[in-house]
Design a protein around this motif. Sequence first.
Motif, PDB file in Angstrom:
ATOM      1  N   ILE A   1      -0.247  -5.714 -14.174  1.00  0.00           N
ATOM      2  CA  ILE A   1      -0.467  -4.295 -13.870  1.00  0.00           C
ATOM      3  C   ILE A   1       0.189  -3.926 -12.546  1.00  0.00           C
ATOM      4  O   ILE A   1       0.872  -2.903 -12.444  1.00  0.00           O
ATOM      5  CB  ILE A   1      -1.980  -3.976 -13.849  1.00  0.00           C
ATOM      6  N   LEU A   2       0.003  -4.760 -11.516  1.00  0.00           N
ATOM      7  CA  LEU A   2       0.614  -4.472 -10.210  1.00  0.00           C
ATOM      8  C   LEU A   2       2.132  -4.446 -10.287  1.00  0.00           C
ATOM      9  O   LEU A   2       2.772  -3.574  -9.695  1.00  0.00           O
ATOM     10  CB  LEU A   2       0.172  -5.499  -9.175  1.00  0.00           C
ATOM     11  N   ILE A   3       2.726  -5.385 -10.991  1.00  0.00           N
ATOM     12  CA  ILE A   3       4.186  -5.414 -11.120  1.00  0.00           C
ATOM     13  C   ILE A   3       4.675  -4.150 -11.805  1.00  0.00           C
ATOM     14  O   ILE A   3       5.667  -3.538 -11.368  1.00  0.00           O
ATOM     15  CB  ILE A   3       4.652  -6.683 -11.868  1.00  0.00           C
ATOM     16  N   ILE A   4       3.988  -3.717 -12.847  1.00  0.00           N
ATOM     17  CA  ILE A   4       4.381  -2.488 -13.545  1.00  0.00           C
ATOM     18  C   ILE A   4       4.269  -1.285 -12.613  1.00  0.00           C
ATOM     19  O   ILE A   4       5.176  -0.450 -12.544  1.00  0.00           O
ATOM     20  CB  ILE A   4       3.529  -2.290 -14.821  1.00  0.00           C
ATOM     21  N   TRP A   5       3.168  -1.187 -11.876  1.00  0.00           N
ATOM     22  CA  TRP A   5       2.990  -0.068 -10.959  1.00  0.00           C
ATOM     23  C   TRP A   5       4.028  -0.069  -9.850  1.00  0.00           C
ATOM     24  O   TRP A   5       4.550   0.975  -9.469  1.00  0.00           O
ATOM     25  CB  TRP A   5       1.602  -0.083 -10.348  1.00  0.00           C
TER      26      TRP A   5
ATOM     27  N   ILE B   1      -6.353  -5.658  -7.242  1.00  0.00           N
ATOM     28  CA  ILE B   1      -6.390  -5.990  -8.665  1.00  0.00           C
ATOM     29  C   ILE B   1      -5.689  -7.326  -8.944  1.00  0.00           C
ATOM     30  O   ILE B   1      -5.899  -7.935  -9.988  1.00  0.00           O
ATOM     31  CB  ILE B   1      -5.799  -4.843  -9.518  1.00  0.00           C
ATOM     32  N   TRP B   2      -4.903  -7.824  -8.003  1.00  0.00           N
ATOM     33  CA  TRP B   2      -4.237  -9.128  -8.191  1.00  0.00           C
ATOM     34  C   TRP B   2      -5.263 -10.252  -8.325  1.00  0.00           C
ATOM     35  O   TRP B   2      -4.943 -11.338  -8.814  1.00  0.00           O
ATOM     36  CB  TRP B   2      -3.263  -9.440  -7.057  1.00  0.00           C
ATOM     37  N   ILE B   3      -6.504  -9.985  -7.887  1.00  0.00           N
ATOM     38  CA  ILE B   3      -7.552 -10.999  -7.995  1.00  0.00           C
ATOM     39  C   ILE B   3      -7.823 -11.355  -9.463  1.00  0.00           C
ATOM     40  O   ILE B   3      -8.178 -12.480  -9.772  1.00  0.00           O
ATOM     41  CB  ILE B   3      -8.842 -10.510  -7.287  1.00  0.00           C
TER      42      ILE B   3
ATOM     43  N   ALA C   1       0.837  -1.207   0.000  1.00  0.00           N
ATOM     44  CA  ALA C   1       0.000   0.000   0.000  1.00  0.00           C
ATOM     45  C   ALA C   1       0.867   1.249   0.000  1.00  0.00           C
ATOM     46  O   ALA C   1       0.607   2.199  -0.753  1.00  0.00           O
ATOM     47  CB  ALA C   1      -0.925  -0.004   1.214  1.00  0.00           C
ATOM     48  N   ARG C   2       1.916   1.255   0.830  1.00  0.00           N
ATOM     49  CA  ARG C   2       2.811   2.419   0.859  1.00  0.00           C
ATOM     50  C   ARG C   2       3.525   2.593  -0.475  1.00  0.00           C
ATOM     51  O   ARG C   2       3.766   3.710  -0.920  1.00  0.00           O
ATOM     52  CB  ARG C   2       3.811   2.292   2.007  1.00  0.00           C
ATOM     53  N   ARG C   3       3.867   1.484  -1.130  1.00  0.00           N
ATOM     54  CA  ARG C   3       4.523   1.568  -2.440  1.00  0.00           C
ATOM     55  C   ARG C   3       3.569   2.157  -3.484  1.00  0.00           C
ATOM     56  O   ARG C   3       3.956   2.988  -4.294  1.00  0.00           O
ATOM     57  CB  ARG C   3       5.002   0.171  -2.887  1.00  0.00           C
ATOM     58  N   LEU C   4       2.309   1.738  -3.460  1.00  0.00           N
ATOM     59  CA  LEU C   4       1.325   2.314  -4.382  1.00  0.00           C
ATOM     60  C   LEU C   4       1.099   3.794  -4.082  1.00  0.00           C
ATOM     61  O   LEU C   4       0.911   4.591  -5.000  1.00  0.00           O
ATOM     62  CB  LEU C   4       0.016   1.534  -4.321  1.00  0.00           C
ATOM     63  N   HIS C   5       1.146   4.169  -2.808  1.00  0.00           N
ATOM     64  CA  HIS C   5       1.041   5.579  -2.450  1.00  0.00           C
ATOM     65  C   HIS C   5       2.175   6.374  -3.085  1.00  0.00           C
ATOM     66  O   HIS C   5       1.981   7.514  -3.499  1.00  0.00           O
ATOM     67  CB  HIS C   5       1.085   5.773  -0.937  1.00  0.00           C
TER      68      HIS C   5
END
Length: 108
Positions: free
Chosen positions: A89-93, A79-81, A64-68
């Motif tokens: 998408i998560l890996i790219i973000w 979104i990993w679901i 969560a802190r990394r996405l912040h």
Amino acid sequence: MKFEESIKICFSKYADFKGRAIRSEFWWFVLFTTLASLALSMASETASAIFSVATLLPYLAVGARRLHDTNRSGWWQLIWIVPLIGWIILIIWMAQESTGENRFDNEV
């Protein structure tokens, strides 16, 4: 940030979902949890399961802190679901650079 420092920070912020985590902090913690889980699974499946449960909350918090840090809500981790597409998408973000100042800087 060095390997040991990032592990220490992630465990000291065990359930802290506020603020930001730099890219190296997140990826060093991912490496640590992956290697430790693999090593423990060779010794005992039970030990690996216990470790995985014990590190789930700090893993979600640092995610969560990394996405912040990329100016996205921590809820985007869900979104990993979505198989494959969500993971990509998560890996790219998570691999993106910091965005500079953003709305998550002043969280208390």
